[in-house]
Design a protein around this motif. Structure first.
Motif, PDB file in Angstrom:
ATOM      1  N   PRO A 105       0.813  -1.196   0.000  1.00 31.71           N
ATOM      2  CA  PRO A 105       0.000   0.000   0.000  1.00 31.71           C
ATOM      3  C   PRO A 105       0.848   1.249   0.000  1.00 31.71           C
ATOM      4  O   PRO A 105       1.976   1.261   0.463  1.00 31.71           O
ATOM      5  N   VAL A 106       0.264   2.317  -0.511  1.00 35.84           N
ATOM      6  CA  VAL A 106       0.952   3.594  -0.532  1.00 35.84           C
ATOM      7  C   VAL A 106      -0.041   4.668  -0.116  1.00 35.84           C
ATOM      8  O   VAL A 106      -1.214   4.604  -0.439  1.00 35.84           O
ATOM      9  N   ALA A 107       0.414   5.634   0.632  1.00 36.60           N
ATOM     10  CA  ALA A 107      -0.457   6.729   1.029  1.00 36.60           C
ATOM     11  C   ALA A 107      -0.428   7.788  -0.055  1.00 36.60           C
ATOM     12  O   ALA A 107       0.612   8.347  -0.387  1.00 36.60           O
ATOM     13  N   VAL A 108      -1.588   8.074  -0.650  1.00 43.98           N
ATOM     14  CA  VAL A 108      -1.697   9.052  -1.715  1.00 43.98           C
ATOM     15  C   VAL A 108      -2.707  10.093  -1.292  1.00 43.98           C
ATOM     16  O   VAL A 108      -3.689   9.789  -0.614  1.00 43.98           O
ATOM     17  N   GLY A 109      -2.503  11.335  -1.676  1.00 42.08           N
ATOM     18  CA  GLY A 109      -3.398  12.414  -1.269  1.00 42.08           C
ATOM     19  C   GLY A 109      -4.811  12.245  -1.790  1.00 42.08           C
ATOM     20  O   GLY A 109      -5.080  11.497  -2.718  1.00 42.08           O
ATOM     21  N   ASN A 110      -5.732  12.956  -1.205  1.00 46.66           N
ATOM     22  CA  ASN A 110      -7.144  12.851  -1.545  1.00 46.66           C
ATOM     23  C   ASN A 110      -7.439  13.646  -2.802  1.00 46.66           C
ATOM     24  O   ASN A 110      -7.321  14.873  -2.816  1.00 46.66           O
ATOM     25  N   SER A 111      -7.880  12.988  -3.859  1.00 47.88           N
ATOM     26  CA  SER A 111      -8.164  13.675  -5.115  1.00 47.88           C
ATOM     27  C   SER A 111      -9.448  14.471  -5.051  1.00 47.88           C
ATOM     28  O   SER A 111      -9.682  15.361  -5.860  1.00 47.88           O
ATOM     29  N   ASP A 130      -0.038  10.377 -14.124  1.00 45.25           N
ATOM     30  CA  ASP A 130       0.351  10.333 -12.718  1.00 45.25           C
ATOM     31  C   ASP A 130      -0.539  11.263 -11.896  1.00 45.25           C
ATOM     32  O   ASP A 130      -0.945  12.333 -12.358  1.00 45.25           O
ATOM     33  N   TYR A 131      -0.823  10.828 -10.670  1.00 46.50           N
ATOM     34  CA  TYR A 131      -1.635  11.653  -9.783  1.00 46.50           C
ATOM     35  C   TYR A 131      -0.786  12.716  -9.109  1.00 46.50           C
ATOM     36  O   TYR A 131       0.273  12.437  -8.567  1.00 46.50           O
ATOM     37  N   LEU A 132      -1.283  13.963  -9.146  1.00 54.10           N
ATOM     38  CA  LEU A 132      -0.658  15.078  -8.438  1.00 54.10           C
ATOM     39  C   LEU A 132      -1.762  15.869  -7.750  1.00 54.10           C
ATOM     40  O   LEU A 132      -2.792  16.157  -8.363  1.00 54.10           O
ATOM     41  N   ARG A 133      -1.537  16.196  -6.493  1.00 55.51           N
ATOM     42  CA  ARG A 133      -2.527  16.998  -5.778  1.00 55.51           C
ATOM     43  C   ARG A 133      -2.652  18.372  -6.430  1.00 55.51           C
ATOM     44  O   ARG A 133      -1.651  19.002  -6.765  1.00 55.51           O
ATOM     45  N   LEU A 134      -3.878  18.822  -6.603  1.00 56.96           N
ATOM     46  CA  LEU A 134      -4.117  20.113  -7.234  1.00 56.96           C
ATOM     47  C   LEU A 134      -3.839  21.244  -6.254  1.00 56.96           C
ATOM     48  O   LEU A 134      -4.360  21.256  -5.141  1.00 56.96           O
ATOM     49  N   THR A 135      -3.025  22.193  -6.691  1.00 56.86           N
ATOM     50  CA  THR A 135      -2.766  23.399  -5.902  1.00 56.86           C
ATOM     51  C   THR A 135      -3.211  24.644  -6.655  1.00 56.86           C
ATOM     52  O   THR A 135      -3.087  25.756  -6.142  1.00 56.86           O
ATOM     53  N   CYS A 171      -2.603   2.476  -7.655  1.00 52.68           N
ATOM     54  CA  CYS A 171      -3.334   3.408  -6.798  1.00 52.68           C
ATOM     55  C   CYS A 171      -3.224   4.834  -7.331  1.00 52.68           C
ATOM     56  O   CYS A 171      -4.212   5.569  -7.388  1.00 52.68           O
ATOM     57  N   GLY A 172      -2.029   5.237  -7.744  1.00 59.87           N
ATOM     58  CA  GLY A 172      -1.849   6.572  -8.292  1.00 59.87           C
ATOM     59  C   GLY A 172      -2.655   6.797  -9.563  1.00 59.87           C
ATOM     60  O   GLY A 172      -3.239   7.864  -9.766  1.00 59.87           O
ATOM     61  N   GLN A 173      -2.697   5.790 -10.444  1.00 59.60           N
ATOM     62  CA  GLN A 173      -3.482   5.904 -11.679  1.00 59.60           C
ATOM     63  C   GLN A 173      -4.974   6.043 -11.375  1.00 59.60           C
ATOM     64  O   GLN A 173      -5.681   6.833 -12.007  1.00 59.60           O
ATOM     65  N   LEU A 174      -5.463   5.267 -10.417  1.00 62.16           N
ATOM     66  CA  LEU A 174      -6.882   5.347 -10.051  1.00 62.16           C
ATOM     67  C   LEU A 174      -7.205   6.684  -9.391  1.00 62.16           C
ATOM     68  O   LEU A 174      -8.278   7.255  -9.611  1.00 62.16           O
ATOM     69  N   ARG A 178      -9.986   9.433 -10.620  1.00 58.53           N
ATOM     70  CA  ARG A 178     -10.944  10.042  -9.707  1.00 58.53           C
ATOM     71  C   ARG A 178     -10.846  11.566  -9.751  1.00 58.53           C
ATOM     72  O   ARG A 178     -11.862  12.278  -9.747  1.00 58.53           O
ATOM     73  N   GLN A 179      -9.641  12.077  -9.780  1.00 62.18           N
ATOM     74  CA  GLN A 179      -9.453  13.530  -9.828  1.00 62.18           C
ATOM     75  C   GLN A 179     -10.030  14.124 -11.108  1.00 62.18           C
ATOM     76  O   GLN A 179     -10.703  15.161 -11.083  1.00 62.18           O
ATOM     77  N   ASP A 180      -9.789  13.465 -12.243  1.00 63.55           N
ATOM     78  CA  ASP A 180     -10.325  13.969 -13.516  1.00 63.55           C
ATOM     79  C   ASP A 180     -11.855  13.947 -13.517  1.00 63.55           C
ATOM     80  O   ASP A 180     -12.492  14.837 -14.088  1.00 63.55           O
ATOM     81  N   LEU A 181     -12.439  12.945 -12.886  1.00 61.50           N
ATOM     82  CA  LEU A 181     -13.897  12.917 -12.757  1.00 61.50           C
ATOM     83  C   LEU A 181     -14.382  14.075 -11.888  1.00 61.50           C
ATOM     84  O   LEU A 181     -15.385  14.732 -12.204  1.00 61.50           O
ATOM     85  N   THR A 182     -13.666  14.325 -10.809  1.00 62.33           N
ATOM     86  CA  THR A 182     -14.094  15.339  -9.852  1.00 62.33           C
ATOM     87  C   THR A 182     -14.039  16.733 -10.452  1.00 62.33           C
ATOM     88  O   THR A 182     -14.989  17.517 -10.306  1.00 62.33           O
ATOM     89  N   VAL A 183     -12.946  17.082 -11.124  1.00 63.59           N
ATOM     90  CA  VAL A 183     -12.811  18.446 -11.644  1.00 63.59           C
ATOM     91  C   VAL A 183     -13.795  18.709 -12.784  1.00 63.59           C
ATOM     92  O   VAL A 183     -14.056  19.870 -13.110  1.00 63.59           O
ATOM     93  N   GLN A 184     -14.342  17.652 -13.364  1.00 64.14           N
ATOM     94  CA  GLN A 184     -15.355  17.822 -14.413  1.00 64.14           C
ATOM     95  C   GLN A 184     -16.775  17.626 -13.880  1.00 64.14           C
ATOM     96  O   GLN A 184     -17.738  17.679 -14.641  1.00 64.14           O
TER      97      GLN A 184
END
Length: 224
Positions: A105-111, A130-135, A171-174, A178-184
């Motif tokens: 497991p890896v801890a990844v930020g909340n998308s 790759d997943y990157l937290r939005l700033t 996990c990062g890809q998923l 999720r992030q792309d779904l959320t911002v749209q």
């Protein structure tokens, strides 16, 4: 995804028996083999996880042991605790997956904190991202539309089933999907499927933190 709450308690009981990071790593490998096996043969919902015995941790008994002689005639010291735990974990992984390495497991930020930005319509065609937290507000050119996300998820599922992806990368890809779904602001049956897939992958990898995050979002999506 209807998963028994007793399974989470079972995993917590198992980790409570561990002393230190070495034993936790060993226990994680054992839980991965047990849970993925139960998922594969459909026993997950039938097992009474509330009373199921947790995997034992083999600890060295504190008694004098004969040391094997080395070539120079001196006695070789027994392997350290970290090495013993690693060997046991490798043995569990070998039996469960035919020698492949266990996914960790890896801890990844909340998308889902992407909701604080105005919605966009994505134009990116990349299947992997790759997943990157939005700033800052997302660039539409880096956000994938729904049809690309569907193709990306299908590809990820194949790679996971065939053992061609480790858990941190998966996990990062998923999270990126999720992030792309959320911002749209896409909240459809496909969104539910994404979170269910991520929850299942996290559960197989004994990542209870990520699994719980997915379950929280799923409860909101089911109620919508």
């Amino acid at each position: 995804m209807n998963l028994p709450i007793t399974l989470k308690i079972y995993a917590e009981r198992a980790f409570a028996t561990c002393r230190g990071d070495d034993e936790r790593a060993c226990m994680q490998a054992k839980l991965h083999a047990i849970i993925s096996g139960a998922l594969a043969d459909g026993r997950l919902a039938r097992v009474d996880w509330a009373v199921a015995p947790v995997p034992p941790i083999m600890r060295q008994v504190d008694r004098p042991r004969a040391k094997r002689p080395r070539a120079d005639g001196t006695a070789a010291a027994p392997p350290p605790a970290r090495e013993r735990a690693a060997r046991e974990a490798r043995a569990v992984r070998f039996r469960a997956r035919g020698g492949d390495g266990a996914r960790r497991p890896v801890a990844v930020g909340n998308s889902d904190d992407a909701f604080r930005f105005a919605p966009v319509r994505g134009t990116c065609e990349d299947l992997e991202k790759d997943y990157l937290r939005l700033t800052a507000p997302p660039d539409p050119a880096s956000v994938r539309p729904a049809h690309v996300l569907a193709a990306a998820l299908a590809r990820l599922k194949v790679r996971w089933r065939t053992g061609n992806a480790d858990y941190p990368w998966m996990c990062g890809q998923l999270k990126a999907i999720r992030q792309d779904l959320t911002v749209q602001r896409i909240r459809t049956a496909f969104t539910v499927h994404v979170y269910e897939t991520h929850a299942r992958v996290a559960l197989e990898s004994v990542d209870l933190n990520e699994y719980n995050q997915c379950q929280t979002q799923l409860r909101e999506l089911y109620a919508a």
